[in-house]
Design a protein around this motif. Sequence first.
Motif, PDB file in Angstrom:
ATOM      1  N   ARG A  97      22.448 -54.876 -11.847  1.00 47.69           N
ATOM      2  CA  ARG A  97      21.641 -56.099 -11.957  1.00 47.69           C
ATOM      3  C   ARG A  97      20.194 -55.758 -12.300  1.00 47.69           C
ATOM      4  O   ARG A  97      19.576 -56.372 -13.183  1.00 47.69           O
ATOM      5  CB  ARG A  97      21.704 -56.877 -10.649  1.00 47.69           C
ATOM      6  N   LYS A  98      19.638 -54.769 -11.578  1.00 44.14           N
ATOM      7  CA  LYS A  98      18.253 -54.376 -11.838  1.00 44.14           C
ATOM      8  C   LYS A  98      18.105 -53.803 -13.245  1.00 44.14           C
ATOM      9  O   LYS A  98      17.107 -54.058 -13.923  1.00 44.14           O
ATOM     10  CB  LYS A  98      17.798 -53.352 -10.793  1.00 44.14           C
ATOM     11  N   ALA A  99      19.102 -53.030 -13.651  1.00 48.12           N
ATOM     12  CA  ALA A  99      19.050 -52.463 -14.997  1.00 48.12           C
ATOM     13  C   ALA A  99      19.092 -53.559 -16.053  1.00 48.12           C
ATOM     14  O   ALA A  99      18.390 -53.507 -17.071  1.00 48.12           O
ATOM     15  CB  ALA A  99      20.203 -51.483 -15.209  1.00 48.12           C
ATOM     16  N   SER A 100      19.917 -54.599 -15.782  1.00 43.65           N
ATOM     17  CA  SER A 100      20.011 -55.714 -16.717  1.00 43.65           C
ATOM     18  C   SER A 100      18.694 -56.479 -16.814  1.00 43.65           C
ATOM     19  O   SER A 100      18.234 -56.839 -17.902  1.00 43.65           O
ATOM     20  CB  SER A 100      21.144 -56.645 -16.285  1.00 43.65           C
ATOM     21  N   ILE A 101      18.090 -56.704 -15.621  1.00 44.36           N
ATOM     22  CA  ILE A 101      16.798 -57.405 -15.604  1.00 44.36           C
ATOM     23  C   ILE A 101      15.741 -56.582 -16.327  1.00 44.36           C
ATOM     24  O   ILE A 101      14.944 -57.095 -17.121  1.00 44.36           O
ATOM     25  CB  ILE A 101      16.367 -57.697 -14.157  1.00 44.36           C
ATOM     26  N   GLY A 102      15.737 -55.267 -16.030  1.00 43.60           N
ATOM     27  CA  GLY A 102      14.766 -54.395 -16.681  1.00 43.60           C
ATOM     28  C   GLY A 102      14.935 -54.366 -18.192  1.00 43.60           C
ATOM     29  O   GLY A 102      13.943 -54.384 -18.941  1.00 43.60           O
ATOM     30  N   ALA A 103      16.193 -54.352 -18.636  1.00 44.57           N
ATOM     31  CA  ALA A 103      16.456 -54.337 -20.068  1.00 44.57           C
ATOM     32  C   ALA A 103      15.993 -55.639 -20.719  1.00 44.57           C
ATOM     33  O   ALA A 103      15.432 -55.634 -21.834  1.00 44.57           O
ATOM     34  CB  ALA A 103      17.943 -54.118 -20.330  1.00 44.57           C
ATOM     35  N   GLU A 104      16.201 -56.770 -20.019  1.00 43.31           N
ATOM     36  CA  GLU A 104      15.779 -58.064 -20.564  1.00 43.31           C
ATOM     37  C   GLU A 104      14.253 -58.160 -20.632  1.00 43.31           C
ATOM     38  O   GLU A 104      13.680 -58.671 -21.614  1.00 43.31           O
ATOM     39  CB  GLU A 104      16.340 -59.188 -19.700  1.00 43.31           C
ATOM     40  N   ILE A 105      13.582 -57.660 -19.599  1.00 45.73           N
ATOM     41  CA  ILE A 105      12.116 -57.673 -19.599  1.00 45.73           C
ATOM     42  C   ILE A 105      11.572 -56.810 -20.738  1.00 45.73           C
ATOM     43  O   ILE A 105      10.634 -57.197 -21.453  1.00 45.73           O
ATOM     44  CB  ILE A 105      11.568 -57.184 -18.242  1.00 45.73           C
TER      45      ILE A 105
END
Length: 213
Positions: A97-105
């Motif tokens: 989840r954090k990786a996904s958020i980081g990738a989106e940011i």
Amino acid sequence: MNPTSARTRRPVRTRAVSAAAAVVLTALGATALVSCDTGSDDTGAPTFSERPTAPDASGFTGELPSSVASSAAAVVESARASASSAAASASAREAERKASIGAEIERSRQQAEDVLKGVQGQGNALGEVGMTGKPRAGTGGVLAVVLTITNKTDEDASYAVQVDFLDPSGKVVETQYVGVEDLEPGEREQPLVISRQPPEPVLTPRLTKAQRY
């Protein structure tokens, strides 16, 4: 010696002997009753036995038989493995989840930078973006600001914002880009911008560009 007294005492002695004999016979009869085997007697007479004694508990260790103990250990180990697997799975999901958020940011940041490369001046949306600093006590000592981006038009719009951090001499030492996409009319978002520079020297944030597209 008085003959009368002797005759008087003789019956007394005889009665005493008779009484003693009766007691012995009674005792013998009782013994015979106790030792008699009535296993095949149909008269229903009770059978007597010695008083039972309590078991000797000194030899008990309180340990389970090996098969039961092994089974219990297997159950505990299985439960422990299941819990460990569940924790690992939850940790993996959180990392994803954090990786996904980081990738989106990062994707949004890169798009905002690309949009602003061709913008001259301050852009067409500086009036739709506000900036507020956050106290360092609440950010662990790092410099952070909150942008308030509001779509003041009557159509959906996306925004690209550039924030510069200046040192005490006025030199730009860091630049951050923020992107917000597809805001509806009147909708507002408040992204956080964090400086990666050390706490010293103290930097000053500046809202440099904002472009609506």
